[in-house]
Design an enzyme around this catalytic site. Structure first.
Site, short mmCIF file in Angstrom:
data_model
loop_
_atom_site.label_atom_id
_atom_site.label_comp_id
_atom_site.label_asym_id
_atom_site.label_seq_id
_atom_site.Cartn_x
_atom_site.Cartn_y
_atom_site.Cartn_z
N HIS A 310 1.00 -1.23 -0.08
CA HIS A 310 0.09 -0.49 0.46
C HIS A 310 1.33 1.01 -0.23
O HIS A 310 1.97 1.23 0.33
CB HIS A 310 -1.12 0.04 1.47
CG HIS A 310 -2.25 0.98 0.50
ND1 HIS A 310 -2.10 2.69 1.53
CD2 HIS A 310 -3.36 0.78 0.57
CE1 HIS A 310 -3.31 3.04 1.45
NE2 HIS A 310 -3.93 1.75 1.00
N ASP A 368 -7.98 -3.98 -1.19
CA ASP A 368 -8.79 -4.88 -2.27
C ASP A 368 -8.35 -5.98 -2.07
O ASP A 368 -9.26 -6.35 -3.27
CB ASP A 368 -7.85 -4.10 -3.65
CG ASP A 368 -7.88 -2.36 -2.61
OD1 ASP A 368 -9.02 -1.88 -2.70
OD2 ASP A 368 -7.40 -1.44 -2.58
#
Length: 434
Positions: A310, A368
């Site tokens: 991330h 995600d």
């Protein structure tokens, strides 16, 4: 800066040469990085240069805080783990908008106001007929939300708190209806009207998957899982789409237009399209037996590993841990724990969590990775994932937009630039050009 901002005893001195030394005050953050107030820096005859705003605080905010090193996310000071366990998306929306968790009476009033404003104008149904049936849901969603302003032609005064309240509630209420309409139009299915006897997430599932032919009863486990997806994605500090909403809204434009700008930004594959990219990657790998070769290809820089790592979190994404458990619950209740794609995904997860290469690079599974798998199991097509993200993030966009409008330092955004083009030159007649 607002009255609540504390100026520390520290300051930063900048030497511009020729004995010109300027001192800039430092403001203290509650937690996280302090900031240097460079608002008068332009008087030096120069601008600061920070492409992509990697070290620039463009606003002051009290809404969301991320500690990327520790892997923590807070909504108004509440850890996301506590909210995910005990709260709901609409209660989280109230918190983000108002700064405090609602009382029982406030919660009931807010939820009823949202649930009873979820219908769209009847003429809005014909608006969709202008789109091709195979239009991407995000293309339809951005156009539809922007067009919503045409269905509320009364004057909108962004400085009026009551006007802002009405616009915020309308958008939160109608966004699930419009997102579901994008899906139904793609599929050639009749639009389903919302039901006031269902909660926010159950109502969305009803509008997505019900038919006029028979009753539809949303599975409470699935509805709760979907509600958790919305809550976890509701806000995430000053990301690209949130900054876009703030910048567009700083002109005083209609909030529907500002949210439409956020939708356009979110559509980008580097932002909201990430969970869509996860499913695309899994389908390209194709089979569990190909995972080892794929992961070696990632190490050799041949492939990109989507859904891992991330931009902000240098540790485990706290939302991912929550979604991981939710993912198992959903697949169990749907009887899909033996799904080949899920097995493939779990093998990817296992390697990433145990292999020293991925551990050293902090390539942990992010939110995600799991949310894409959950939505696929629910029957939501891949192309709808980013629209679902927009549905969730609308709450955060509106909270950030409202905070900006109410900030005493509010003014239209106007970034500066480092100009490196031609200085000045004279026009050349076309016959004399080379």
């Amino acid at each position: 800066m607002t009255n609540n901002t504390q100026q520390s005893s520290r300051s930063v001195k900048v030497d511009f040469g020729n004995g010109n030394i300027v001192e800039y005050p430092v403001y203290q953050a509650t937690i996280g990085q302090d900031v240097v107030d460079f608002r008068t820096f332009g008087k030096s005859g120069m601008w600061s240069y920070d492409p992509a705003f990697l070290a620039t605080a463009a606003c002051e905010s009290k809404i969301t805080y991320i500690d990327g090193d520790k892997g923590q996310l807070f909504y108004r000071g509440y850890p996301i783990e506590q909210l995910a366990e005990h709260s709901s998306h609409l209660e989280g929306a109230y918190l983000l908008l108002h700064g405090e968790l609602p009382t029982k009476e406030q919660k009931e009033e807010f939820e009823q106001a949202i649930l009873r404003h979820n219908m769209v104008h009847d003429q809005f149904l014909s608006f969709f007929k202008g789109f091709r049936r195979d239009s991407h849901p995000m293309a339809m969603l951005g156009g539809a939300i922007s067009a919503m302003a045409a269905f509320y032609p009364e004057d909108f005064d962004f400085k009026n708190a009551e006007h802002r309240k009405i616009a915020i509630r309308r958008l939160i209420a109608k966004m699930p209806t419009i997102v579901a309409m994008c899906y139904r139009y793609n599929q050639g299915l009749p639009f389903m009207y919302p039901r006031n006897d269902l909660d926010y997430s159950s109502n969305f599932l009803h509008m997505m998957f019900a038919t006029p032919c028979e009753p539809y009863i949303p599975n409470p486990v699935i509805a709760r899982a979907f509600d958790r997806i919305l809550l976890l994605h509701a806000d995430h500090e000053q990301n690209a789409s949130t900054s876009t909403v703030r910048l567009a809204g700083s002109s005083g434009t209609h909030p529907f237009a500002a949210i439409s700008a956020g939708i356009a930004c979110l559509w980008g594959p580097a932002h909201g399209g990430a969970n869509e990219a996860v499913l695309k990657m899994l389908n390209e790998i194709g089979d569990e037996s190909h995972v080892d070769a794929f992961m070696q290809g990632v190490k050799d820089k041949k492939y990109r590993l989507m859904g891992f790592g991330h931009r902000v979190y240098k540790n485990m994404d706290p939302r991912a841990s929550i979604m991981r458990k939710t993912c198992y619950d959903v697949l169990e209740i749907l009887g899909k724990h033996d799904d080949p794609l899920f097995k493939l995904a779990m093998k990817l997860e296992k390697i990433a969590l145990e292999d020293s290469y991925f551990i050293e690079k902090k390539l942990y599974p992010n939110v995600d990775f799991y949310s894409g798998i959950i939505q696929r199991a629910m029957g939501i097509p891949t192309e709808m994932f980013t629209a679902i993200f927009a549905l969730a993030r609308t709450v955060g966009w509106l909270a950030q937009w409202q905070e900006m409008i109410e900030d005493p330092d509010f003014k239209i955004g106007r970034p500066r630039q480092l100009y490196t083009g031609y200085a000045s030159r004279n026009y050349v007649e076309i016959n004399n050009r080379k």
